[in-house]
Design a protein around this motif. Structure first.
Motif, PDB file in Angstrom:
ATOM      1  N   MET A 117       0.818  -1.218   0.000  1.00  0.00           N
ATOM      2  CA  MET A 117       0.000   0.000   0.000  1.00  0.00           C
ATOM      3  C   MET A 117       0.850   1.267   0.000  1.00  0.00           C
ATOM      4  O   MET A 117       0.376   2.342  -0.369  1.00  0.00           O
ATOM      5  CB  MET A 117      -0.916  -0.004   1.229  1.00  0.00           C
ATOM      6  N   PHE A 118       2.090   1.152   0.441  1.00  0.00           N
ATOM      7  CA  PHE A 118       2.964   2.331   0.485  1.00  0.00           C
ATOM      8  C   PHE A 118       4.157   2.206  -0.443  1.00  0.00           C
ATOM      9  O   PHE A 118       5.122   2.954  -0.296  1.00  0.00           O
ATOM     10  CB  PHE A 118       3.404   2.595   1.938  1.00  0.00           C
ATOM     11  N   ARG A 119       4.091   1.275  -1.379  1.00  0.00           N
ATOM     12  CA  ARG A 119       5.165   1.120  -2.356  1.00  0.00           C
ATOM     13  C   ARG A 119       4.885   2.019  -3.556  1.00  0.00           C
ATOM     14  O   ARG A 119       4.365   1.586  -4.583  1.00  0.00           O
ATOM     15  CB  ARG A 119       5.266  -0.334  -2.787  1.00  0.00           C
ATOM     16  N   ARG A 120       5.279   3.271  -3.402  1.00  0.00           N
ATOM     17  CA  ARG A 120       4.992   4.258  -4.411  1.00  0.00           C
ATOM     18  C   ARG A 120       5.468   3.841  -5.806  1.00  0.00           C
ATOM     19  O   ARG A 120       4.873   4.197  -6.818  1.00  0.00           O
ATOM     20  CB  ARG A 120       5.714   5.559  -3.998  1.00  0.00           C
ATOM     21  N   ASP A 121       6.562   3.092  -5.874  1.00  0.00           N
ATOM     22  CA  ASP A 121       7.165   2.783  -7.172  1.00  0.00           C
ATOM     23  C   ASP A 121       6.360   1.786  -7.988  1.00  0.00           C
ATOM     24  O   ASP A 121       6.462   1.770  -9.216  1.00  0.00           O
ATOM     25  CB  ASP A 121       8.597   2.269  -6.977  1.00  0.00           C
ATOM     26  N   VAL A 122       5.571   0.948  -7.357  1.00  0.00           N
ATOM     27  CA  VAL A 122       4.824  -0.046  -8.129  1.00  0.00           C
ATOM     28  C   VAL A 122       3.346   0.305  -8.252  1.00  0.00           C
ATOM     29  O   VAL A 122       2.606  -0.419  -8.908  1.00  0.00           O
ATOM     30  CB  VAL A 122       4.957  -1.468  -7.516  1.00  0.00           C
ATOM     31  N   LEU A 123       2.937   1.392  -7.624  1.00  0.00           N
ATOM     32  CA  LEU A 123       1.517   1.759  -7.675  1.00  0.00           C
ATOM     33  C   LEU A 123       1.268   2.872  -8.681  1.00  0.00           C
ATOM     34  O   LEU A 123       2.153   3.669  -8.978  1.00  0.00           O
ATOM     35  CB  LEU A 123       1.045   2.203  -6.290  1.00  0.00           C
ATOM     36  N   ASP A 124       0.055   2.910  -9.182  1.00  0.00           N
ATOM     37  CA  ASP A 124      -0.404   4.007 -10.031  1.00  0.00           C
ATOM     38  C   ASP A 124      -1.451   4.780  -9.236  1.00  0.00           C
ATOM     39  O   ASP A 124      -2.613   4.407  -9.174  1.00  0.00           O
ATOM     40  CB  ASP A 124      -1.008   3.446 -11.320  1.00  0.00           C
ATOM     41  N   ARG A 125      -0.990   5.866  -8.621  1.00  0.00           N
ATOM     42  CA  ARG A 125      -1.866   6.558  -7.680  1.00  0.00           C
ATOM     43  C   ARG A 125      -2.946   7.377  -8.362  1.00  0.00           C
ATOM     44  O   ARG A 125      -3.748   8.017  -7.692  1.00  0.00           O
ATOM     45  CB  ARG A 125      -1.024   7.451  -6.788  1.00  0.00           C
ATOM     46  N   SER A 126      -2.978   7.370  -9.686  1.00  0.00           N
ATOM     47  CA  SER A 126      -4.059   8.083 -10.360  1.00  0.00           C
ATOM     48  C   SER A 126      -5.324   7.223 -10.453  1.00  0.00           C
ATOM     49  O   SER A 126      -6.374   7.713 -10.843  1.00  0.00           O
ATOM     50  CB  SER A 126      -3.610   8.499 -11.761  1.00  0.00           C
ATOM     51  N   ARG A 127      -5.227   5.955 -10.091  1.00  0.00           N
ATOM     52  CA  ARG A 127      -6.401   5.075 -10.118  1.00  0.00           C
ATOM     53  C   ARG A 127      -7.478   5.600  -9.171  1.00  0.00           C
ATOM     54  O   ARG A 127      -7.235   5.779  -7.979  1.00  0.00           O
ATOM     55  CB  ARG A 127      -6.008   3.674  -9.668  1.00  0.00           C
ATOM     56  N   PRO A 128      -8.672   5.794  -9.664  1.00  0.00           N
ATOM     57  CA  PRO A 128      -9.741   6.377  -8.833  1.00  0.00           C
ATOM     58  C   PRO A 128     -10.002   5.588  -7.554  1.00  0.00           C
ATOM     59  O   PRO A 128     -10.129   6.169  -6.472  1.00  0.00           O
ATOM     60  CB  PRO A 128     -10.960   6.341  -9.757  1.00  0.00           C
ATOM     61  N   ARG A 129     -10.057   4.262  -7.683  1.00  0.00           N
ATOM     62  CA  ARG A 129     -10.378   3.479  -6.488  1.00  0.00           C
ATOM     63  C   ARG A 129      -9.301   3.629  -5.428  1.00  0.00           C
ATOM     64  O   ARG A 129      -9.592   3.673  -4.223  1.00  0.00           O
ATOM     65  CB  ARG A 129     -10.540   2.002  -6.877  1.00  0.00           C
TER      66      ARG A 129
END
Lengths: 208, 208
Positions: A117-129
Motif C-alpha cells: 500500500m505504500f510502495r509508491r514505485d509499483v503503484l499508479d496513484r491516479s487510479r480512482p479506487r
DNA sequence: CCTCCTTCTTTCTAATGGAAAGATAACAGG
DNA sequence: CCTGTTATCTTTCCATTAGAAAGAAGGAGG
C-alpha cells in the motif's frame, strides 16, 4: 447431462468475473509469497487465464497492484473502526487509542499488503479506487487524531494542528513499518516476559 | 607513445578499485533514477565494466545494494550528530530533538537511499557491513532517545522503557516515510504560509 | 621464469512485462 | 433469426533482466 443449467464457473472463454478473480488471486499470492510473487504470469495462472488477460481490466501490472492496494486501504478503514484488543486497557483519548491500535494491528496482521500500500514505485496513484480508498482511510485517521484539536477535515490548517496530525500519523505508521521490516525484535527480545503485540504497542503509544 | 608511464585510471583489465567504483556508480544512479534504475547492467555500464564484473566483489545484486544501504546507515549516523537546522528553536531535550531532526533531515535529503535502506526484500541483511552500520545507527538513536529513561544499551529492558524507545523511533521513522512517499503534502498544502521542512517537522515532534 | 588464483569478459539461459494480432463470445439492431 | 460491432481473452513475439558457466587477463609468490 453435459449442459448444466448453472454455468460452470471455470473453463468459459469469457470468465465473467475475471477482474475480481485476478484480485483474489493476487491477494492470495501476496499472503503466500509476498510482493515478490506478484508477477503478472503467476497471478494469471492462478486465475486460470493467460498472462495478458489482465490487460483489458487493469491496463498493466501497476494497475492491478493499485487496485489491490485500494482493497488494502478499504480494509484498513474497517480495522480502525474495530474495538481495542482485549489485553489492552483503555486510557485517556480512547478514540485515538482505538484508531492507533487498529492501524498498527492491521499492519501486523497484513504485513505484505501494508507494505504494498505504500510502495509508491509499483503503484499508479491516479487510479480512482486507490485515491478514494486512501482518502477515506486518512480521513478516518485524522478525524479521530484531530478531534482533540478541533481540526476540520478540509480548509486552512494552523501549523501546530497540522503538526499534531502528522505526529500522530507518523507515530503509528513508523511503529508499523519498523515492526514489519523486523527492526524491533532486537529491542523486544530484551523485554521479559515477552509482551503480546497489543501490550508493547500500547507501551509505545502511551509513552508519547 | 602508446605506453604512458602514469597508468591511465580506466581501461585496465584489473580495475584496482572496482568495488568502490561500483558503489559510487550505484549511488549516483540511485540519486538520478531512483531504485528503479539500480540494475546490474546499468551500474556496471556506468563503472565501465561488464555486467557480471560485480560478482567477485558482491556476489549478486542484493549484495551490492546491501553495501550501498550500509553506506546509507553510516551517513545516517553522521547526520544524527549534526546540529539543529538554523530555523528551528531548541526546546526541552535538545539532544533528542537534534537526533530526530537529523534522522528526518537525512531521509528528506536522501529519499531514495533511505527507502532502499528499509527495503527488506532487496537487501541481504547478513552482510557484515550492513549489520554493523545498522547497529551503529540504531545505537546512536536509542542512546539519545533512551537517555531520559536511563536505558542501557544492552541487557534486559522494562516494557515501558522499550515502549518509549519504540515510540521515539517510530515517530521519526514514520514522519520520514510518510513524507518521502508523498502522503503529507495534502496536509501541508493546507498550512499557510508554507512552512519549511525544519519548521513542520518540529511542529510534529513537539506535538507529541 | 612459471604457476596459481583473483579479477573481469563473453556467451548463454530462463524469466519477466508488455505489444501486436487474432480468435471468441456477448450483444445490439434489423 | 441474422449480421455487424465491441469487449474479452489467447497466441505469439520481443526487449530487458539476473545470473550461471567457461574462459581470458594479469598480478603475486615460488
Amino acid at each position: 447431462m453435459s449442459q448444466p443449467s448453472a454455468p460452470a464457473p471455470a473453463r468459459r472463454y469469457h470468465h465473467g468475473n475475471l477482474k475480481q478473480a485476478l484480485l483474489d488471486a493476487a491477494d492470495a499470492i501476496l499472503r503466500e509469497d509476498g510482493i515478490q510473487g506478484l508477477k503478472l504470469r503467476a497471478i494469471a495462472k492462478r486465475a486460470g487465464v493467460s498472462h495478458t488477460a489482465a490487460d483489458p481490466h487493469f491496463g498493466d501490472l501497476s494497475g492491478l497492484l493499485s487496485e489491490l492496494a485500494a482493497v488494502g486501504f478499504e480494509r484498513l478503514s474497517e480495522a480502525m473502526a474495530q474495538p481495542l484488543p482485549a489485553d489492552v486497557p483503555a486510557h485517556a483519548n480512547p478514540s485515538g487509542q482505538r484508531i492507533a491500535h487498529g492501524y498498527i494491528g492491521f499492519a501486523l496482521a497484513n504485513p505484505q499488503l501494508f507494505v504494498l500500500m505504500f510502495r509508491r514505485d509499483v503503484l499508479d496513484r491516479s487510479r480512482p479506487r486507490l485515491q478514494a480508498a486512501t482518502a477515506t482511510a486518512f480521513q478516518a485517521l485524522s478525524s479521530a487524531a484531530g478531534a482533540l484539536d478541533g481540526a476540520p477535515n478540509t480548509g486552512p490548517l494552523a501549523l501546530p494542528v497540522a503538526g499534531s496530525l502528522i505526529g500522530a500519523w507518523g507515530l503509528v505508521h513508523g511503529i508499523a513499518m519498523l515492526a514489519i521490516t523486523d527492526h524491533l525484535s532486537p529491542l523486544l527480545d530484551r523485554v521479559a516476559p515477552s509482551p503480546s503485540p497489543g501490550r508493547w504497542v500500547d507501551a509505545a503509544l502511551s509513552a508519547m
